[in-house]
Design a protein around this motif. Structure first.
Motif, mmCIF file in Angstrom:
data_model
loop_
_atom_site.group_PDB
_atom_site.id
_atom_site.type_symbol
_atom_site.label_atom_id
_atom_site.label_comp_id
_atom_site.label_asym_id
_atom_site.label_seq_id
_atom_site.Cartn_x
_atom_site.Cartn_y
_atom_site.Cartn_z
ATOM 1 N N ILE A 1 0.847 -1.197 0.000
ATOM 2 C CA ILE A 1 0.000 0.000 0.000
ATOM 3 C C ILE A 1 0.880 1.244 0.000
ATOM 4 C CG2 ILE A 1 -1.670 1.317 1.393
ATOM 5 C CD1 ILE A 1 -2.766 -1.410 2.348
ATOM 6 N N ASP A 2 0.459 2.242 -0.721
ATOM 7 C CA ASP A 2 1.198 3.518 -0.798
ATOM 8 C C ASP A 2 1.673 3.937 0.589
ATOM 9 O OD1 ASP A 2 1.791 6.355 -0.872
ATOM 10 O OD2 ASP A 2 0.714 6.470 -2.767
ATOM 11 N N ALA A 3 2.979 4.122 0.742
ATOM 12 C CA ALA A 3 3.561 4.444 2.049
ATOM 13 C C ALA A 3 2.978 5.728 2.631
ATOM 14 C CB ALA A 3 5.074 4.552 1.939
ATOM 15 N N GLY A 4 2.502 6.617 1.770
ATOM 16 C CA GLY A 4 1.907 7.864 2.249
ATOM 17 C C GLY A 4 0.601 7.669 2.986
ATOM 18 N N TYR A 5 0.008 6.482 2.876
ATOM 19 C CA TYR A 5 -1.255 6.192 3.556
ATOM 20 C C TYR A 5 -1.045 5.566 4.935
ATOM 21 C CZ TYR A 5 -3.219 6.583 -1.211
ATOM 22 O OH TYR A 5 -3.572 7.014 -2.465
ATOM 23 N N ALA A 6 0.185 5.365 5.337
ATOM 24 C CA ALA A 6 0.460 4.684 6.613
ATOM 25 C C ALA A 6 -0.228 5.403 7.772
ATOM 26 C CB ALA A 6 1.954 4.611 6.869
ATOM 27 N N GLY B 1 10.309 -19.605 -11.425
ATOM 28 C CA GLY B 1 10.140 -19.187 -10.035
ATOM 29 C C GLY B 1 10.066 -17.691 -9.878
ATOM 30 N N ASN B 2 9.821 -16.975 -10.969
ATOM 31 C CA ASN B 2 9.778 -15.517 -10.953
ATOM 32 C C ASN B 2 8.322 -15.051 -10.983
ATOM 33 O OD1 ASN B 2 10.122 -12.763 -11.274
ATOM 34 N ND2 ASN B 2 10.768 -12.911 -13.413
ATOM 35 N N THR B 3 7.812 -14.618 -9.846
ATOM 36 C CA THR B 3 6.426 -14.149 -9.774
ATOM 37 C C THR B 3 6.306 -12.650 -9.991
ATOM 38 O OG1 THR B 3 6.440 -13.666 -7.393
ATOM 39 C CG2 THR B 3 5.971 -15.958 -8.052
ATOM 40 N N ALA B 4 7.430 -11.958 -10.175
ATOM 41 C CA ALA B 4 7.406 -10.490 -10.202
ATOM 42 C C ALA B 4 6.467 -9.899 -11.248
ATOM 43 C CB ALA B 4 8.825 -9.949 -10.392
ATOM 44 N N PRO B 5 6.389 -10.435 -12.476
ATOM 45 C CA PRO B 5 5.441 -9.843 -13.425
ATOM 46 C C PRO B 5 4.012 -9.841 -12.898
ATOM 47 C CG PRO B 5 6.974 -11.268 -14.583
ATOM 48 C CD PRO B 5 7.202 -11.495 -13.116
ATOM 49 N N ALA B 6 3.635 -10.912 -12.179
ATOM 50 C CA ALA B 6 2.286 -10.985 -11.622
ATOM 51 C C ALA B 6 2.139 -10.105 -10.393
ATOM 52 C CB ALA B 6 1.937 -12.436 -11.270
ATOM 53 N N THR B 7 3.071 -10.208 -9.459
ATOM 54 C CA THR B 7 2.928 -9.462 -8.203
ATOM 55 C C THR B 7 3.076 -7.958 -8.434
ATOM 56 O OG1 THR B 7 5.273 -9.871 -7.683
ATOM 57 C CG2 THR B 7 3.647 -11.401 -6.774
ATOM 58 N N THR B 8 3.891 -7.573 -9.420
ATOM 59 C CA THR B 8 4.003 -6.142 -9.747
ATOM 60 C C THR B 8 2.698 -5.631 -10.338
ATOM 61 O OG1 THR B 8 6.388 -6.331 -10.138
ATOM 62 C CG2 THR B 8 5.267 -4.435 -11.112
ATOM 63 N N TRP B 9 2.081 -6.422 -11.209
ATOM 64 C CA TRP B 9 0.784 -6.039 -11.788
ATOM 65 C C TRP B 9 -0.258 -5.886 -10.684
ATOM 66 C CZ3 TRP B 9 -4.239 -7.772 -12.128
ATOM 67 C CH2 TRP B 9 -5.019 -7.304 -13.195
ATOM 68 N N LEU B 10 -0.306 -6.832 -9.761
ATOM 69 C CA LEU B 10 -1.262 -6.763 -8.662
ATOM 70 C C LEU B 10 -0.986 -5.579 -7.743
ATOM 71 C CD1 LEU B 10 -1.455 -10.576 -7.893
ATOM 72 C CD2 LEU B 10 -3.345 -9.167 -8.732
ATOM 73 N N ARG B 11 0.287 -5.312 -7.517
ATOM 74 C CA ARG B 11 0.627 -4.142 -6.697
ATOM 75 C C ARG B 11 0.107 -2.864 -7.343
ATOM 76 N NH1 ARG B 11 6.581 -2.806 -7.237
ATOM 77 N NH2 ARG B 11 5.697 -1.811 -9.100
ATOM 78 N N ASP B 12 0.334 -2.719 -8.645
ATOM 79 C CA ASP B 12 -0.042 -1.483 -9.323
ATOM 80 C C ASP B 12 -1.543 -1.358 -9.513
ATOM 81 O OD1 ASP B 12 2.631 -0.851 -9.482
ATOM 82 O OD2 ASP B 12 2.872 -1.503 -11.566
ATOM 83 N N LYS B 13 -2.218 -2.476 -9.781
ATOM 84 C CA LYS B 13 -3.639 -2.431 -10.084
ATOM 85 C C LYS B 13 -4.529 -2.437 -8.838
ATOM 86 C CE LYS B 13 -3.437 -2.671 -14.667
ATOM 87 N NZ LYS B 13 -4.065 -1.665 -15.581
ATOM 88 N N VAL B 14 -4.060 -3.077 -7.768
ATOM 89 C CA VAL B 14 -4.910 -3.272 -6.588
ATOM 90 C C VAL B 14 -4.247 -2.799 -5.306
ATOM 91 C CG1 VAL B 14 -6.121 -4.986 -5.166
ATOM 92 C CG2 VAL B 14 -6.066 -5.266 -7.653
ATOM 93 N N GLN B 15 -3.086 -3.355 -4.993
ATOM 94 C CA GLN B 15 -2.545 -3.251 -3.642
ATOM 95 C C GLN B 15 -2.164 -1.830 -3.241
ATOM 96 O OE1 GLN B 15 0.637 -6.126 -3.753
ATOM 97 N NE2 GLN B 15 -0.784 -7.859 -3.948
ATOM 98 N N ARG B 16 -1.537 -1.080 -4.122
ATOM 99 C CA ARG B 16 -1.044 0.241 -3.738
ATOM 100 C C ARG B 16 -2.159 1.192 -3.333
ATOM 101 N NH1 ARG B 16 -1.221 4.205 -7.932
ATOM 102 N NH2 ARG B 16 -1.973 3.345 -9.911
ATOM 103 N N HIS B 17 -3.374 0.925 -3.802
ATOM 104 C CA HIS B 17 -4.485 1.840 -3.526
ATOM 105 C C HIS B 17 -4.998 1.737 -2.087
ATOM 106 C CE1 HIS B 17 -4.573 2.811 -7.716
ATOM 107 N NE2 HIS B 17 -4.923 1.591 -8.084
#
Length: 491
Positions: A267-272, A438-454
């Motif tokens: 989640i965006d660190a500014g929302y802590a 074993g590289n999940t980064a393309p998926a986890t980065t997409w999820l971070r940008d589309k969902v998690q950071r908000h």
């Protein structure tokens, strides 16, 4: 704008105290000596009294009124939406009820763990009856004349109703039951064989957590009776459990909880320490844990990598190749435990709990009759008898915690995950190449940008709709499950 500044400053302290309360809960499940249970109950009651007083402070109403008509940024408006919702709900609940709920549910956890260990529901029933009675009172206060269960559900999935969830389950059940019948007629794939040491499992589970992007400089992995995730921002903690003969129990519980934890860490660190600094709902939260665990972690590509890693870590594990390992990971068989269930049957476990807990809250099902009702319903849904309470109504910690309205969000999260997976694969067409390494980064980065950071910036369905480009429905999940298990079982 002075009112906003004062309100947000006040809210930051409330959020910090809430994190402290959460840490007490984590400690209770992982580190606390069992003899401290009664004292911890009093401590939890005390901090809940402080939090309830802060959440209902009349100044919040004044600050909210003063902010009306101000020109607000998107972030400020979202914070006010959360604060207003919390203030209105908390103000309907008497302070002594909020405190008593915190005390009783804290103590009830220990009673549940003891009863589960002894397979003795009768010893737990009086404690659970007290929890149910308190949550009924709270739900009635929150409902203000409306539906009691919906009022409790609002804590976990704002905007959702039991009627909507019933319709979702009615859409899902026929296809799941039909597919399960076909699958169970086929021979089950072989599982793993051998004994897997606890230390070795925990070392491997740390490797999996790192593979999915869990930041251990801001997180922990511990053991508990029931796996869970807690915390937010720079202090996120997960737990798992081990089984000497079933390491998948440990590994997939870990990947699941890492999905929750990464949501919080990303989640965006500014929302802590603001109302936006946590996951927006349990349904959205569960979408992250389930897509990490299932669409990514149980995929043919990722399990191919995992097979080679397990051979290195454990030697002979009883399966010949990556295809057999993939089938073992996704094996459908008769089982009892929700957290160990395959994707095909998982939602049927949730439907059972959803119906039973609604009956408990409405008063139609007395707590004393819960074990019998569970066993009867399980036999009807799954076709075989529950042999003991730890495999039945005592398997989950949720009701001892008073989390009525929570279970349905697991299936809602599965539905969201199905939609997200379709959108992810459309945007990242070569995803399987990365997962096979074993590289999940393309998926986890997409999820971070589309969902998690908000975080909590948007409403639950809104964040999923924005990520997927369409409103969520159960169809993508059902299509995915049908295609996957039809291929594995040659249907």
């Amino acid at each position: 704008m002075t009112a906003l500044t004062d309100l947000f400053t006040y809210q930051k302290d409330t959020e910090a105290l809430g994190q402290i309360a959460g840490r007490l809960g984590w400690d209770q499940e992982t580190m606390m000596p069992r003899g401290a249970a009664d004292q911890r109950g009093e401590e939890m009651a005390a901090i809940e009294s402080v939090l309830h007083a802060r959440r209902t402070d009349p100044r919040i109403g004044d600050w909210l009124a003063a902010a009306e008509g101000e020109s607000l940024s998107e972030v400020d408006a979202a914070q006010l939406r959360h604060i207003r919702r919390s203030f209105e709900r908390a103000s309907r609940v008497p302070a002594d009820l909020a405190s008593e709920l915190a005390r009783v549910t804290s103590v009830a956890q220990g009673h549940w763990a003891e009863a589960r260990g002894k397979d003795d529901f009768a010893s737990f029933a009086p404690v659970l009856a007290r929890v149910v009675a308190l949550r009924q009172q709270e739900g009635q206060a929150l409902a203000n004349g409306g539906d009691t269960y919906d009022a409790l559900l609002e804590d976990y999935e704002p905007g959702a109703t039991a009627v909507q969830l019933e319709a979702m389950f009615a859409e899902m059940r026929p296809r799941l039951v039909e597919l399960r019948g076909k699958v169970l007629e086929k021979p089950a794939p072989a599982g793993l064989s051998g004994t897997f040491g606890e230390a070795e499992q925990m070392a491997f589970t740390a490797k999996l957590a790192l593979a999915f992007g869990y930041d251990l400089s801001r997180g922990r992995i511990d053991m508990a009776v029931h796996p869970f995730s807690s915390g937010s921002g720079s202090d996120v903690r997960i737990t798992t459990r081990t089984s000497a003969t079933d390491p998948f129990n440990c590994f997939y519980s870990t990947i699941h909880e890492v999905g929750h934890a990464c949501y919080e860490q990303n989640i965006d660190a500014g929302y802590a320490l603001t109302p936006l600094g946590g996951g927006v709902s349990m349904g959205v939260h569960e979408s992250q844990s389930r897509i990490y665990e299932n669409q990514l972690g149980r995929s043919r590509a990722f399990t191919g990598w995992m097979f080679e890693e397990m051979k290195t870590a454990f030697g002979d594990i009883g399966v010949a190749d990556a295809d057999a390992f993939y089938a073992a990971v996704n094996r459908v068989q008769k089982d009892f435990i929700r957290t160990e269930s395959d994707e095909l049957q998982y939602n049927l476990h949730i439907m059972l709990r959803f119906d039973l807990e609604r009956a408990l809250i409405s008063g139609d099902l007395p707590v004393a009759d819960l074990e019998s009702a569970w066993n009867t319903r399980f036999k009807a849904d799954f076709g075989y008898d529950v042999p003991k309470a730890s495999l039945g109504c005592l398997q989950d910690v949720h009701w001892s915690l008073g989390l009525f309205g929570y279970f349905a969000t697991y299936s809602l999260g599965n539905v969201y995950a199905g939609c997200l997976s379709n959108a992810l694969r459309a945007d990242v067409p070569d995803l399987d190449t990365a997962l096979a390494a074993g590289n999940t980064a393309p998926a986890t980065t997409w999820l971070r940008d589309k969902v998690q950071r908000h975080g909590g910036l948007y409403e639950p369905r809104e964040v999923i709709t924005q990520a997927c480009g369409a409103a969520p429905t159960a169809a993508p999940l059902l299509d995915y499950i049908e295609a996957k298990f039809s291929e594995i079982y040659g249907l």
